[in-house]
Scaffold this active site. Structure first.
Site, short mmCIF file in Angstrom:
data_model
loop_
_atom_site.label_atom_id
_atom_site.label_comp_id
_atom_site.label_asym_id
_atom_site.label_seq_id
_atom_site.Cartn_x
_atom_site.Cartn_y
_atom_site.Cartn_z
N ARG A 100 0.81 -1.22 0.00
CA ARG A 100 0.00 0.00 0.00
C ARG A 100 0.85 1.27 0.00
O ARG A 100 0.51 2.25 -0.61
CB ARG A 100 -0.85 0.00 1.27
CG ARG A 100 -2.30 -0.23 0.98
CD ARG A 100 -3.12 -0.01 2.20
NE ARG A 100 -2.54 -0.69 3.38
CZ ARG A 100 -3.01 -0.58 4.61
NH1 ARG A 100 -4.06 0.18 4.82
NH2 ARG A 100 -2.47 -1.22 5.63
N LYS A 149 -0.93 -16.44 10.86
CA LYS A 149 -1.88 -16.34 11.95
C LYS A 149 -2.15 -14.87 12.26
O LYS A 149 -1.28 -14.05 11.95
CB LYS A 149 -1.39 -17.10 13.18
CG LYS A 149 -0.25 -16.41 13.93
CD LYS A 149 0.21 -17.24 15.08
CE LYS A 149 -0.40 -16.80 16.38
NZ LYS A 149 0.24 -15.61 16.98
N HIS A 170 5.13 -20.10 13.30
CA HIS A 170 6.59 -19.97 13.16
C HIS A 170 7.35 -20.80 14.20
O HIS A 170 8.52 -21.11 14.00
CB HIS A 170 7.02 -18.50 13.16
CG HIS A 170 7.04 -17.86 14.51
ND1 HIS A 170 5.91 -17.39 15.12
CD2 HIS A 170 8.05 -17.60 15.38
CE1 HIS A 170 6.23 -16.87 16.30
NE2 HIS A 170 7.52 -16.98 16.48
N HIS A 194 1.02 -21.98 19.15
CA HIS A 194 2.39 -22.38 19.50
C HIS A 194 2.45 -23.43 20.62
O HIS A 194 3.13 -24.44 20.50
CB HIS A 194 3.21 -21.16 19.93
CG HIS A 194 3.20 -20.03 18.95
ND1 HIS A 194 3.20 -20.21 17.60
CD2 HIS A 194 3.17 -18.69 19.13
CE1 HIS A 194 3.19 -19.03 16.99
NE2 HIS A 194 3.15 -18.09 17.90
C1 BG6 Z 1 3.61 -14.48 17.93
C2 BG6 Z 1 2.68 -13.76 18.85
O1 BG6 Z 1 2.94 -15.51 17.26
O2 BG6 Z 1 4.69 -15.04 18.68
C3 BG6 Z 1 3.40 -12.68 19.63
O3 BG6 Z 1 1.63 -13.17 18.10
C4 BG6 Z 1 4.61 -13.26 20.33
O4 BG6 Z 1 2.54 -12.06 20.58
C5 BG6 Z 1 5.47 -14.08 19.37
O5 BG6 Z 1 5.36 -12.19 20.86
C6 BG6 Z 1 6.57 -14.82 20.11
O6 BG6 Z 1 7.43 -15.41 19.18
P1 BG6 Z 1 8.98 -15.63 19.52
O7 BG6 Z 1 9.50 -16.33 18.32
O8 BG6 Z 1 9.57 -14.27 19.73
O9 BG6 Z 1 9.02 -16.44 20.77
#
Ligand code: BG6
Length: 487
Positions: free
Chosen positions: A48, A145, A175, A237
């Site tokens: 955008r 997500k 992730h 997660h």
């Molecule tokens: C994300 C969440 O999926 O994962 C976030 O939306 C969170 O709120 C993050 O901070 C944590 O990921 P990582 O890889 O930093 O542990």
């Protein structure tokens, strides 16, 4: 690893936060490493906040470059990376604009990947628009997500996307599945004969899984206040980690063997009875406090958050798995923002020996424990009992450490890099299948409903602590406590 899989990677939301911090840096790393991306592969940004390629490249230089390569940018690689980038200016709200996109990519080689790094409300319109110009064929679609807000909304998105793309074209990102240590958990469990015989109710007393963050909601107050920790971290997660810890050995590492086994665990989660919720679930919200010497504000005063918000920033749960391997073994899960430390780890508490020939000191010294730390530093620590030197038979807990960075000095890959390469190369194992996602929503939904109906405020906790006291009290009822390792 040399690849000849050419690709056209279309990035919707090309000037968004995720593109800036994760996706483009991950693609750059893969490019810089050499041999991971086909030379002919192109990145086509749809964004955008730019009107032409020149402006977009300027934005990439200004905003993405600071996020790449901790050890400084390799300028030659950066320049050749920019050559991969094309730009298309379309209005995502206008389906007819997608003709320009089709024309822009029609002569580009290889598999087409459409990465939707946009708000979820755009997922379905984008898919329809892609289909209207025939771009859903010979392509893959990547969904970030949050995929829905509950089972119904997630099903609505999945149904709509599923009408246009077949399940094997859909890559749902979690992730955490791309993190190296999560891969290592599979290696630990299924590459070693040592652990598997003990990995069951007869030998395991309880398991803890923690994902703790020091950060607050940052600039995402608006989004987070309508989401909360259960939807943001547990539904995806934490339940994914749980399913990998608890799953049966898969027949092979192909995508469906692994995902079938994870699904079995998710389906075997004991439903939470709303009458028991106070005993098995704790929700908290951070108040002001101090983290590493710096004062931080309360959640309710963060930008984008309603001052009277009852959204949870912390969740602790006692979960059970109803199958032969795990019946009766409590799995304690917790996650929260503004906690005392940034750490993600899995603690497997083994049972004490059935009879202690070594006397009372053996019992006092505890039992075996395996701690798998995912971040910040990847380690596996096995606690054993050993005799203290000197007279008498006094036992103490000692540990064997495996620090991965000492064994493998190179080759660490960020989660997004691994996952993007998997999408380009058509490997689905690390992506969440629709049935897994549904099973996870089905399990968390009664908790969400009960919290909504009972309308109790979350328990307060000071930033910089390990969450509300009720979280420790829940474990105390089971004769255990949260185990926090030292960094
Ligand atoms: C994300 C969440 O999926 O994962 C976030 O939306 C969170 O709120 C993050 O901070 C944590 O990921 P990582 O890889 O930093 O542990």
């Amino acid at each position: 690893m040399q690849t000849d899989s050419s690709f056209t990677f279309v990035l919707f939301g090309g000037t968004g936060d995720l593109s800036m911090r994760k996706i483009l840096p991950a693609l750059f790393e893969a490019h810089r490493a050499g041999g991971m991306l086909a030379d002919s592969g192109k990145i086509v940004a749809v964004a955008r906040h730019a009107t032409n390629r020149g402006e977009y490249i300027e934005w990439v230089n200004e905003h993405v470059k600071p996020h790449v390569s901790k050890n400084g940018v390799d300028e030659t690689a950066w320049a050749s990376f920019l050559e991969r980038i094309e730009f298309v200016n379309i209005d995502l709200g206008k389906a007819e604009d997608f003709i320009h996109l089709r024309d822009a990519i029609k002569d580009l080689p290889g598999i087409r990947v459409f990465y939707l790094a946009t708000g979820p409300s755009l997922f379905v319109p984008i898919c329809h628009a892609l289909a209207s110009v025939g771009l859903n064929e010979n392509s893959r679609i990547v969904l970030e997500k949050p995929l829905g807000y509950d089972l119904k909304s997630s099903n609505a998105i999945n149904d709509a996307v599923g009408e246009i793309f077949a399940e094997e074209q859909i890559y749902r990102i979690d992730h955490y599945l791309g993190k190296e240590p999560v891969q290592n958990l599979l290696a630990l469990r299924f590459g070693n004969a040592l652990f598997e015989p003990l990995w069951r109710r007869e030998w395991v007393e309880s398991i803890q899984i923690t994902i703790a963050e020091e950060l607050g909601v940052e600039a995402r107050g608006d989004f987070y206040d309508n989401t909360g920790a259960l939807r943001d971290m547990v539904q995806n997660h934490l339940l994914q980690l749980l399913s990998i810890v608890a799953m049966e050995p898969p027949h092979s590492m192909d995508s469906d063997s692994v995902r079938d086994e994870k699904l079995r665990v998710l389906r075997a989660l004991k439903p939470i009875d709303p009458r028991d919720i106070g005993k098995v679930a704790v929700r908290g919200q951070y108040h002001s406090g101090v983290i590493r010497g710096t004062a931080v504000p309360a959640y309710a005063t963060e930008s984008g958050v309603r001052p009277d918000s009852t959204t949870e920033t912390f969740v602790a749960l006692k979960v059970e798995i109803e199958n032969w391997r795990w019946a009766g073994v409590p799995f304690f899960l917790r996650t929260g923002k503004r906690l005392a430390d940034r750490v993600a780890e899995i603690v497997v508490n083994f049972r004490a020996v059935p009879h202690s020939a070594l006397g009372a000191s053996a019992l006092r010294a505890g039992a075996n424990r395996l701690v798998i730390r995912l971040q910040p530093n990847e380690t596996i620590r096995l606690y054993c009992l050993a005799k203290q030197p000197g007279e008498g038979m006094n036992l103490a807990s000692v540990h064997l450490d495996l620090a991965f960075d000492q064994f493998f000095r190179e080759g660490q890959m960020e989660a997004y890099q691994r996952l993007l390469l998997d999408v380009i190369n058509g490997r689905l194992a690390l992506f969440v299948r629709r049935d897994e996602q549904e099973a996870a929503w089905r399990w968390v939904e009664p908790i969400l409903n009960e919290w909504k109906v009972s309308n109790k405020p979350p328990k307060p906790y000071a930033s910089g602590t390990w969450g509300p006291a009720a979280s420790s009290a829940m474990l105390a009822q089971h004769g255990t406590c949260w185990l926090e390792e030292e960094n």
